[in-house]
Design an enzyme around this catalytic site. Sequence first.
Site, PDB file in Angstrom:
ATOM      1  N   ASP A 137       0.859  -1.190   0.000  1.00 53.33           N
ATOM      2  CA  ASP A 137       0.000   0.000   0.000  1.00 53.33           C
ATOM      3  C   ASP A 137       0.894   1.239   0.000  1.00 53.33           C
ATOM      4  O   ASP A 137       1.929   1.279   0.678  1.00 53.33           O
ATOM      5  CB  ASP A 137      -0.885   0.020   1.252  1.00 53.33           C
ATOM      6  CG  ASP A 137      -2.111  -0.885   1.115  1.00 53.33           C
ATOM      7  OD1 ASP A 137      -2.990  -0.824   1.991  1.00 53.33           O
ATOM      8  OD2 ASP A 137      -2.164  -1.644   0.129  1.00 53.33           O
ATOM      9  N   ASP A 139       0.508   3.973   1.367  1.00 52.98           N
ATOM     10  CA  ASP A 139       0.425   4.820   2.574  1.00 52.98           C
ATOM     11  C   ASP A 139       0.979   4.143   3.821  1.00 52.98           C
ATOM     12  O   ASP A 139       0.710   4.617   4.938  1.00 52.98           O
ATOM     13  CB  ASP A 139      -1.036   5.241   2.813  1.00 52.98           C
ATOM     14  CG  ASP A 139      -1.970   4.050   2.891  1.00 52.98           C
ATOM     15  OD1 ASP A 139      -3.188   4.254   2.724  1.00 52.98           O
ATOM     16  OD2 ASP A 139      -1.488   2.929   3.104  1.00 52.98           O
ATOM     17  N   TRP A 199     -13.613  -0.373  -3.076  1.00 56.42           N
ATOM     18  CA  TRP A 199     -12.911  -0.713  -1.844  1.00 56.42           C
ATOM     19  C   TRP A 199     -13.345  -2.057  -1.279  1.00 56.42           C
ATOM     20  O   TRP A 199     -14.532  -2.322  -1.116  1.00 56.42           O
ATOM     21  CB  TRP A 199     -13.187   0.392  -0.798  1.00 56.42           C
ATOM     22  CG  TRP A 199     -12.399   0.228   0.468  1.00 56.42           C
ATOM     23  CD1 TRP A 199     -11.215   0.815   0.796  1.00 56.42           C
ATOM     24  CD2 TRP A 199     -12.739  -0.608   1.586  1.00 56.42           C
ATOM     25  NE1 TRP A 199     -10.783   0.405   2.034  1.00 56.42           N
ATOM     26  CE2 TRP A 199     -11.709  -0.469   2.535  1.00 56.42           C
ATOM     27  CE3 TRP A 199     -13.803  -1.477   1.852  1.00 56.42           C
ATOM     28  CZ2 TRP A 199     -11.714  -1.158   3.752  1.00 56.42           C
ATOM     29  CZ3 TRP A 199     -13.821  -2.159   3.072  1.00 56.42           C
ATOM     30  CH2 TRP A 199     -12.779  -1.981   3.991  1.00 56.42           C
ATOM     31  N   GLU A 202     -10.670  -7.766  -1.846  1.00 54.27           N
ATOM     32  CA  GLU A 202      -9.658  -8.435  -2.694  1.00 54.27           C
ATOM     33  C   GLU A 202      -8.594  -9.109  -1.854  1.00 54.27           C
ATOM     34  O   GLU A 202      -8.033 -10.143  -2.234  1.00 54.27           O
ATOM     35  CB  GLU A 202      -9.068  -7.439  -3.701  1.00 54.27           C
ATOM     36  CG  GLU A 202      -7.917  -6.583  -3.216  1.00 54.27           C
ATOM     37  CD  GLU A 202      -8.313  -5.575  -2.125  1.00 54.27           C
ATOM     38  OE1 GLU A 202      -9.482  -5.153  -2.070  1.00 54.27           O
ATOM     39  OE2 GLU A 202      -7.427  -5.231  -1.323  1.00 54.27           O
ATOM     40  N   ASP A 203      -8.311  -8.527  -0.686  1.00 54.62           N
ATOM     41  CA  ASP A 203      -7.264  -9.113   0.173  1.00 54.62           C
ATOM     42  C   ASP A 203      -7.803 -10.381   0.845  1.00 54.62           C
ATOM     43  O   ASP A 203      -7.089 -11.380   0.972  1.00 54.62           O
ATOM     44  CB  ASP A 203      -6.765  -8.085   1.204  1.00 54.62           C
ATOM     45  CG  ASP A 203      -7.906  -7.381   1.946  1.00 54.62           C
ATOM     46  OD1 ASP A 203      -7.604  -6.652   2.905  1.00 54.62           O
ATOM     47  OD2 ASP A 203      -9.069  -7.560   1.551  1.00 54.62           O
ATOM     48  N   MET A 229       0.132   4.389   9.034  1.00 54.49           N
ATOM     49  CA  MET A 229      -0.600   4.645   7.799  1.00 54.49           C
ATOM     50  C   MET A 229      -0.757   6.154   7.623  1.00 54.49           C
ATOM     51  O   MET A 229      -1.291   6.825   8.493  1.00 54.49           O
ATOM     52  CB  MET A 229      -1.989   3.981   7.811  1.00 54.49           C
ATOM     53  CG  MET A 229      -2.653   4.069   6.432  1.00 54.49           C
ATOM     54  SD  MET A 229      -4.325   3.431   6.371  1.00 54.49           S
ATOM     55  CE  MET A 229      -4.052   1.675   6.540  1.00 54.49           C
ATOM     56  N   HIS A 232      -5.665   9.355   5.462  1.00 57.85           N
ATOM     57  CA  HIS A 232      -6.472   9.601   4.255  1.00 57.85           C
ATOM     58  C   HIS A 232      -7.922   9.283   4.559  1.00 57.85           C
ATOM     59  O   HIS A 232      -8.219   8.453   5.423  1.00 57.85           O
ATOM     60  CB  HIS A 232      -5.993   8.756   3.073  1.00 57.85           C
ATOM     61  CG  HIS A 232      -6.119   7.290   3.298  1.00 57.85           C
ATOM     62  ND1 HIS A 232      -7.312   6.597   3.144  1.00 57.85           N
ATOM     63  CD2 HIS A 232      -5.221   6.377   3.699  1.00 57.85           C
ATOM     64  CE1 HIS A 232      -7.126   5.313   3.422  1.00 57.85           C
ATOM     65  NE2 HIS A 232      -5.878   5.157   3.773  1.00 57.85           N
ATOM     66  N   ARG A 234     -11.630   8.085   2.513  1.00 57.47           N
ATOM     67  CA  ARG A 234     -11.878   7.189   1.370  1.00 57.47           C
ATOM     68  C   ARG A 234     -11.685   8.010   0.093  1.00 57.47           C
ATOM     69  O   ARG A 234     -12.177   9.121  -0.019  1.00 57.47           O
ATOM     70  CB  ARG A 234     -13.314   6.625   1.447  1.00 57.47           C
ATOM     71  CG  ARG A 234     -13.680   5.662   0.336  1.00 57.47           C
ATOM     72  CD  ARG A 234     -12.852   4.410   0.302  1.00 57.47           C
ATOM     73  NE  ARG A 234     -12.771   3.729   1.598  1.00 57.47           N
ATOM     74  CZ  ARG A 234     -13.777   3.069   2.147  1.00 57.47           C
ATOM     75  NH1 ARG A 234     -14.925   3.016   1.529  1.00 57.47           N
ATOM     76  NH2 ARG A 234     -13.641   2.508   3.313  1.00 57.47           N
TER      77      ARG A 234
HETATM   78  C1  UD2 Z   1      -7.195  -1.638   3.512  1.00 53.88           C
HETATM   79  C2  UD2 Z   1      -6.031  -2.573   3.189  1.00 53.88           C
HETATM   80  C3  UD2 Z   1      -5.685  -2.445   1.717  1.00 53.88           C
HETATM   81  C4  UD2 Z   1      -6.897  -2.806   0.865  1.00 53.88           C
HETATM   82  C5  UD2 Z   1      -8.099  -1.950   1.286  1.00 53.88           C
HETATM   83  C6  UD2 Z   1      -9.375  -2.459   0.641  1.00 53.88           C
HETATM   84  C7  UD2 Z   1      -4.620  -2.815   5.143  1.00 53.88           C
HETATM   85  C8  UD2 Z   1      -3.481  -2.254   5.921  1.00 53.88           C
HETATM   86  N1  UD2 Z   1      -4.895  -2.163   3.984  1.00 53.88           N
HETATM   87  O1  UD2 Z   1      -6.633  -0.341   3.282  1.00 53.88           O
HETATM   88  O2  UD2 Z   1      -4.616  -3.338   1.382  1.00 53.88           O
HETATM   89  O3  UD2 Z   1      -7.180  -4.189   1.020  1.00 53.88           O
HETATM   90  O4  UD2 Z   1      -8.310  -1.962   2.692  1.00 53.88           O
HETATM   91  O5  UD2 Z   1      -9.331  -2.337  -0.724  1.00 53.88           O
HETATM   92  O6  UD2 Z   1      -5.228  -3.797   5.513  1.00 53.88           O
HETATM   93  N2  UD2 Z   1      -5.092   3.433  -3.659  1.00 53.88           N
HETATM   94  C9  UD2 Z   1      -4.660   4.522  -4.417  1.00 53.88           C
HETATM   95  N3  UD2 Z   1      -5.561   5.452  -4.840  1.00 53.88           N
HETATM   96  C10 UD2 Z   1      -6.898   5.349  -4.542  1.00 53.88           C
HETATM   97  C11 UD2 Z   1      -7.335   4.252  -3.758  1.00 53.88           C
HETATM   98  C12 UD2 Z   1      -6.421   3.294  -3.323  1.00 53.88           C
HETATM   99  O7  UD2 Z   1      -3.452   4.662  -4.697  1.00 53.88           O
HETATM  100  O8  UD2 Z   1      -7.655   6.229  -4.960  1.00 53.88           O
HETATM  101  C13 UD2 Z   1      -4.125   2.375  -3.312  1.00 53.88           C
HETATM  102  C14 UD2 Z   1      -3.078   2.826  -2.320  1.00 53.88           C
HETATM  103  O9  UD2 Z   1      -1.893   2.083  -2.494  1.00 53.88           O
HETATM  104  C15 UD2 Z   1      -3.773   2.461  -1.026  1.00 53.88           C
HETATM  105  C16 UD2 Z   1      -4.370   1.101  -1.370  1.00 53.88           C
HETATM  106  O10 UD2 Z   1      -4.800   1.259  -2.720  1.00 53.88           O
HETATM  107  O11 UD2 Z   1      -2.886   2.378   0.056  1.00 53.88           O
HETATM  108  C17 UD2 Z   1      -5.538   0.680  -0.490  1.00 53.88           C
HETATM  109  O12 UD2 Z   1      -6.494   1.710  -0.472  1.00 53.88           O
HETATM  110  P1  UD2 Z   1      -6.815   2.483   0.941  1.00 53.88           P
HETATM  111  O13 UD2 Z   1      -5.508   2.902   1.532  1.00 53.88           O
HETATM  112  O14 UD2 Z   1      -7.807   3.541   0.660  1.00 53.88           O
HETATM  113  O15 UD2 Z   1      -7.498   1.331   1.803  1.00 53.88           O
HETATM  114  P2  UD2 Z   1      -7.374   1.069   3.382  1.00 53.88           P
HETATM  115  O16 UD2 Z   1      -6.416   1.993   4.041  1.00 53.88           O
HETATM  116  O17 UD2 Z   1      -8.736   0.942   3.901  1.00 53.88           O
HETATM  117 MN    MN Z   2      -4.781   3.188   3.545  1.00 50.86          MN
END
Ligand code: UD2
Ligand code: MN
Length: 287
Positions: A137, A139, A199, A202-203, A229, A232, A234
Site C-alpha cells: 500500500d 500509505d 474498496w 480483494e485481500d 498509515m 487519508h 476514502r
Molecule cells: C485496507 C487494506 C488495503 C486494501 C483496502 C481495501 C490494510 C493495511 N490495507 O486499506 O490493502 O485491502 O483496505 O481495498 O489492511 N489506492 C490509491 N488510490 C486510490 C485508492 C487506493 O493509490 O484512490 C491504493 C493505495 O496504495 C492504497 C491502497 O490502494 O494504500 C488501499 O487503499 P486504501 O488505503 O484507501 O485502503 P485502506 O487503508 O482501507
Molecule cells: Mn490506507
Amino acid sequence: ISPDTPSNGQLNSGLPKCPINPPNLYGKLQFHFNQTPPSFEWTAQNNRNLKPGGFYNPPNCIARYRIAIIIPHRSREIHLRALMWHLHPILQRQQIYYKVYVIQQAYNLEFNKAKLMNIGYLEATKDDSYDCIVFHDVDLLLEDDRLLYHCTNTPKHLSVAIDKYGYRLPYPSLFGGVTMLGIDQFRDVNGYSNMFWGWGGEDDDMFARLFTRGYSITRPPYQIAKYRMSFHHRDKGNKLNLLRYEILSNTVTKMMRDGLNGVKYSVVGVDKTPLFTNITADVGTAI
Ligand code: UD2
Ligand code: MN
C-alpha cells in the site's frame, strides 16, 4: 527460494554473498512525519546508488533475494513521496536486489487495486527474474527496519501492526497492506481476482486462494512489524464494493478462471523515473 541463489551477472564477480542478517540496520526509525514529504528529486539526490527505474543491486555483496516491489497507485502523490523517501534507504540497508514498480491506474473510473497488482506481477516478471514479490500500500511506512523484506518459503503478511488499527490485527485472516509472496506461489493461486471494483474484499479473496491451495501465512512478530498509515479519507473513485461478499463466496470455484490468466488491461505508458518504474495501465471497467 534458496537464499543462496546469486543474482545473474555476479556469479563470478568474486564478491561474497550478503550476510543473512544485514549488519547496518537502525532498528526503530525516526519520522519527519508531520512535515510535507521531500520531493522525488530530493529523494533521488539522497539515493545515488539507485539505477533508473528505481533499481538497486547491492554493490559490495551478492544479494540473497531478488524482489519486485509493487505499489498500486492513483492520486496519492504525497503518500508516494513519503514512501519513496522512507522505503528506499531501508531496502538498501537490507541488502536486497530490488526494483520498485508503481502501477498507476489510468483515467478516473472505479479503482481496481487487485487488477493493478496482477498487472504489476505480469510486467515485473517480464522485466526481470525475481524470487518474490511485495505488494505495498502506498500509505504504509515501516517503523522498524529489523522487519526484513527478505523472501521466505511461505506467503508473508508484513503489515501486522498498524497504528490506525491500534497496532494489532483487526481480524486473524487479514492479508492486506504489505504482503510478500514467492513468484511461483502467486502464479499457483492465479494471482488476485480481477472482479473487485472499489474498496474491499480483494485481500480476503487472496487469503482464501492461499488457504485453498494449502499455503499457510507467516507473520513477523508484531513488535517489529509495525507501520504507520499516512492519513487519508476514502478516495474518490474507490467506493465501498457492495458485491464484495458475494464475489468472496465464489472464490474457490472461480479462482482458476479469474486472475492472472484472464486479466484484461493495456499499458498506456512506462516511465523509468529515478525512484520507480511508473507503469500506467488502463484497467477498463466492471461491465
Ligand atoms: C485496507 C487494506 C488495503 C486494501 C483496502 C481495501 C490494510 C493495511 N490495507 O486499506 O490493502 O485491502 O483496505 O481495498 O489492511 N489506492 C490509491 N488510490 C486510490 C485508492 C487506493 O493509490 O484512490 C491504493 C493505495 O496504495 C492504497 C491502497 O490502494 O494504500 C488501499 O487503499 P486504501 O488505503 O484507501 O485502503 P485502506 O487503508 O482501507
Ligand atoms: Mn490506507
